[in-house]
Design an enzyme around this catalytic site. Structure first.
Site, short mmCIF file in Angstrom:
data_model
loop_
_atom_site.label_atom_id
_atom_site.label_comp_id
_atom_site.label_asym_id
_atom_site.label_seq_id
_atom_site.Cartn_x
_atom_site.Cartn_y
_atom_site.Cartn_z
N CYS B 53 -1.77 -9.20 3.70
CA CYS B 53 -0.76 -8.16 3.89
C CYS B 53 0.61 -8.64 3.41
CB CYS B 53 -0.66 -7.75 5.35
SG CYS B 53 -2.19 -7.11 6.01
N ARG B 130 -6.98 -1.03 4.46
CA ARG B 130 -5.92 -0.89 3.44
C ARG B 130 -6.09 0.45 2.73
NH1 ARG B 130 -4.11 -6.03 3.53
NH2 ARG B 130 -5.71 -7.51 4.13
#
Lengths: 72, 216
Positions: B53, B130
């Site tokens: 991330c 995601r």
């Protein structure tokens, strides 16, 4: 709150928006252009300033209140 | 065990209006409608202070100026708190010099995650996978991408998608495989035999009547 601090005073971006309204009422798009802030920030910021009675919305345009003027 | 609808939420589809929301973000309370008139990339990540991330946020920050040139705003999301988002963004800036310029939703109650189908219990029951939602200026969903927790997203592809969608809207054309700005575009297929015959006389580069390309 992004535009109004817990003590009721405008943040830097809030003050920018209030100053942009000192010359007269404006649409959010005009405030965004004058302040250089993204339009989404201006829309949410004006909503917050309105909840704090620092600006008032009339038919899509925002104008600064006496309370708002006293803070910038 | 079968997952309940409450655990998965709604799965929006391309062509549907994006579900409206009002959410706490690192830039204050934001509503979806605040972005009306701009393109918006709403993307989720599993958790703050995690390695993949962090690389993605740095990459999104890097393409942000290019997105802004195209009239696109970015809005991140995870189920972490605003304090966590702020601490993470400050840490990224301190350690790498990259400032995160876009807002991040703190979706602690998972309201937005569930409305956009961002929780995939097969991957994680608590974290968002995601996702990338490309939402047009009329707030219609135009693209949906889902990536697994283990794979970071490709920023070139996201920019390419924006360029392709904006080209389609502006010129009423489609874009072929691996299209890049400047490449030839695909002329929409004809609806009648007459149009098919006329098309072959119009100077397009045609493989046959149903596959014609042109330069913009």
């Amino acid at each position: 709150m992004a535009c109004v601090s817990p003590d009721g005073k405008p943040t830097e971006s809030g003050a920018k928006m209030l100053r942009a309204l000192r010359a007269g009422s404006k649409f959010p798009e005009e405030v965004a252009q004058e302040t250089g802030l993204p339009l989404f920030r201006v829309r949410s910021g004006l909503r917050e300033l309105s909840q704090a009675d620092l600006v008032v919305e009339k038919t899509g345009k925002y104008e600064i209140t006496d309370k708002g003027t006293a803070l910038v | 065990m079968e997952e309940t609808k409450e655990q998965i939420g709604h799965m929006p589809r391309i062509g549907e209006m994006a579900p409206a929301f009002e959410a706490v973000t690192t830039h204050g309370m934001l509503k979806l409608e605040d972005f009306k008139g701009s393109w918006l990339i709403l993307f989720s990540h599993p958790a703050d202070f995690t390695p993949v991330c962090t690389t993605e946020f740095m990459a999104f920050a890097k393409i942000y100026p290019e997105l802004q040139k195209r009239g696109v705003e970015l809005l991140g999301l995870s189920v972490d708190s605003v304090s966590s988002h702020i601490a993470w963004a400050r840490n990224v800036e301190e350690k790498t010099g990259v400032k995160i310029p876009f807002p991040i939703i703190a979706d602690l109650n998972k309201e937005v995650s569930l409305a956009f189908g961002m929780i995939h219990p097969g991957q994680s029951k608590t974290e968002t996978v995601r996702c990338v939602f490309i939402i047009d200026p009329n707030q219609k969903i135009r693209t949906i991408l889902y990536y697994p927790l283990s794979t970071g997203r490709n920023m070139d592809e996201i920019l390419r998608l924006i360029d392709a969608l904006q080209t389609t809207d502006k010129h009423g054309v489609a874009t072929p495989a691996n299209w890049r700005p400047g490449d030839k575009v695909v002329v929409p297929p004809p609806n009648t035999q007459e149009m098919a015959e006329e098309r072959l006389k119009q100077g397009y580069e045609c493989i046959d009547w149903y596959l014609c390309k042109k330069k913009l």
